[in-house]
Design an enzyme around this catalytic site. Structure first.
Site, mmCIF file in Angstrom:
data_model
loop_
_atom_site.group_PDB
_atom_site.id
_atom_site.type_symbol
_atom_site.label_atom_id
_atom_site.label_comp_id
_atom_site.label_asym_id
_atom_site.label_seq_id
_atom_site.Cartn_x
_atom_site.Cartn_y
_atom_site.Cartn_z
ATOM 1 C CE LYS A 11 -4.118 -2.009 2.200
ATOM 2 N NZ LYS A 11 -5.110 -1.832 3.301
ATOM 3 C CE1 TYR A 51 -9.407 -2.765 0.127
ATOM 4 C CE2 TYR A 51 -8.464 -0.933 -1.083
ATOM 5 C CZ TYR A 51 -8.312 -2.033 -0.260
ATOM 6 O OH TYR A 51 -7.052 -2.404 0.171
ATOM 7 C CG ASN A 114 -3.783 -1.977 6.738
ATOM 8 O OD1 ASN A 114 -3.646 -1.593 5.580
ATOM 9 N ND2 ASN A 114 -4.820 -2.683 7.127
ATOM 10 C CG HIS A 117 -5.488 -5.947 -0.448
ATOM 11 N ND1 HIS A 117 -6.742 -5.825 0.106
ATOM 12 C CD2 HIS A 117 -5.592 -6.906 -1.412
ATOM 13 C CE1 HIS A 117 -7.572 -6.665 -0.510
ATOM 14 N NE2 HIS A 117 -6.903 -7.327 -1.438
ATOM 15 C CD GLU A 128 -9.121 -8.781 -3.801
ATOM 16 O OE1 GLU A 128 -7.999 -9.151 -3.387
ATOM 17 O OE2 GLU A 128 -10.023 -8.393 -3.051
HETATM 18 N N1 UDP Z 1 -9.929 -0.179 7.189
HETATM 19 C C1 UDP Z 1 -9.925 0.953 8.003
HETATM 20 N N2 UDP Z 1 -10.666 0.940 9.162
HETATM 21 C C2 UDP Z 1 -11.397 -0.138 9.555
HETATM 22 C C3 UDP Z 1 -11.395 -1.279 8.728
HETATM 23 C C4 UDP Z 1 -10.646 -1.266 7.559
HETATM 24 O O1 UDP Z 1 -9.282 1.944 7.667
HETATM 25 O O2 UDP Z 1 -12.042 -0.089 10.610
HETATM 26 C C5 UDP Z 1 -9.145 -0.172 5.942
HETATM 27 C C6 UDP Z 1 -7.792 -0.866 6.122
HETATM 28 O O3 UDP Z 1 -6.847 -0.220 5.259
HETATM 29 C C7 UDP Z 1 -8.107 -2.273 5.644
HETATM 30 C C8 UDP Z 1 -9.060 -1.995 4.476
HETATM 31 O O4 UDP Z 1 -9.842 -0.903 4.930
HETATM 32 O O5 UDP Z 1 -6.934 -2.971 5.254
HETATM 33 C C9 UDP Z 1 -9.976 -3.144 4.090
HETATM 34 O O6 UDP Z 1 -10.653 -3.586 5.255
HETATM 35 P P1 UDP Z 1 -10.788 -5.140 5.577
HETATM 36 O O7 UDP Z 1 -11.743 -5.286 6.711
HETATM 37 O O8 UDP Z 1 -11.080 -5.881 4.324
HETATM 38 O O9 UDP Z 1 -9.331 -5.518 6.143
HETATM 39 P P2 UDP Z 1 -8.160 -6.406 5.508
HETATM 40 O O10 UDP Z 1 -8.796 -7.470 4.668
HETATM 41 O O11 UDP Z 1 -7.305 -5.468 4.693
HETATM 42 O O12 UDP Z 1 -7.416 -6.954 6.688
HETATM 43 MG MG MG Z 2 -10.215 -7.387 3.201
#
Ligand code: UDP
Ligand code: MG
Length: 142
Positions: A11, A51, A114, A117, A128
């Site tokens: 990212k 997303y 974070n 992805h 994807e």
């Molecule tokens: N995200 C965020 N706040 C939240 C949950 C998600 O900013 O409370 C962002 C974060 O960058 C995350 C992305 O949205 O990686 C996609 O969310 P997901 O729940 O799919 O998490 P991931 O699969 O990336 O662990």
């Molecule tokens: Mg996710």
């Protein structure tokens, strides 16, 4: 368990802070083989479509703004049970909750910013990977 493909994205936060090489080394040491990779600056429309499953969630506008804030590095990664393995290797969404030694524990700044992805199912991995790499761009698969 069979060899399969998943999509990872380094990212914009990790690219901007110069952690790309360390993250790629971590993924290779975890057993993944890079099958495709491309540095891209996503448009609002692309990040929004990628997303789309999160549209309507409170963090969605911030997520799209973050993912378009600088270049990111989508990668098709091949490995044993790739989807589940990569999820384990990257750790929990929030680095504060991620297990020691995971990519997010080591390199992520916050739950939003974070570092990486990873696809969450084989079905989403196929969607994807195809989103970023049309068939034929996967090295060695032609
Ligand atoms: N995200 C965020 N706040 C939240 C949950 C998600 O900013 O409370 C962002 C974060 O960058 C995350 C992305 O949205 O990686 C996609 O969310 P997901 O729940 O799919 O998490 P991931 O699969 O990336 O662990
Ligand atoms: Mg996710």
């Amino acid at each position: 368990m069979a060899v399969s493909l998943t999509l990872g994205i380094v990212k914009p936060d990790a690219i901007a802070t110069g952690k790309t090489g360390k993250i790629l080394a971590h993924l290779e040491e975890a057993g993944f083989t890079l099958r495709a990779a491309r540095l891209v600056r996503l448009t609002d429309a692309q990040a929004g479509a990628f997303y789309a499953v999160h549209r309507g969630r409170p963090f969605y506008p911030e997520l799209v703004a973050f993912m378009t804030s600088g270049p990111c590095l989508p990668m098709a990664l091949e490995g044993e049970d790739a989807v589940a393995t990569l999820r384990t290797v990257i750790g929990a969404t929030d680095p504060a909750e991620a297990a020691p030694g995971t990519v997010r524990k080591l390199y992520a700044e916050s739950k939003g910013r974070n570092a990486i992805h990873a696809s969450d199912s084989d079905e989403n991995a196929a969607r994807e990977v195809a989103f970023f790499f049309p068939e034929g761009e996967l090295a060695g698969m032609r």
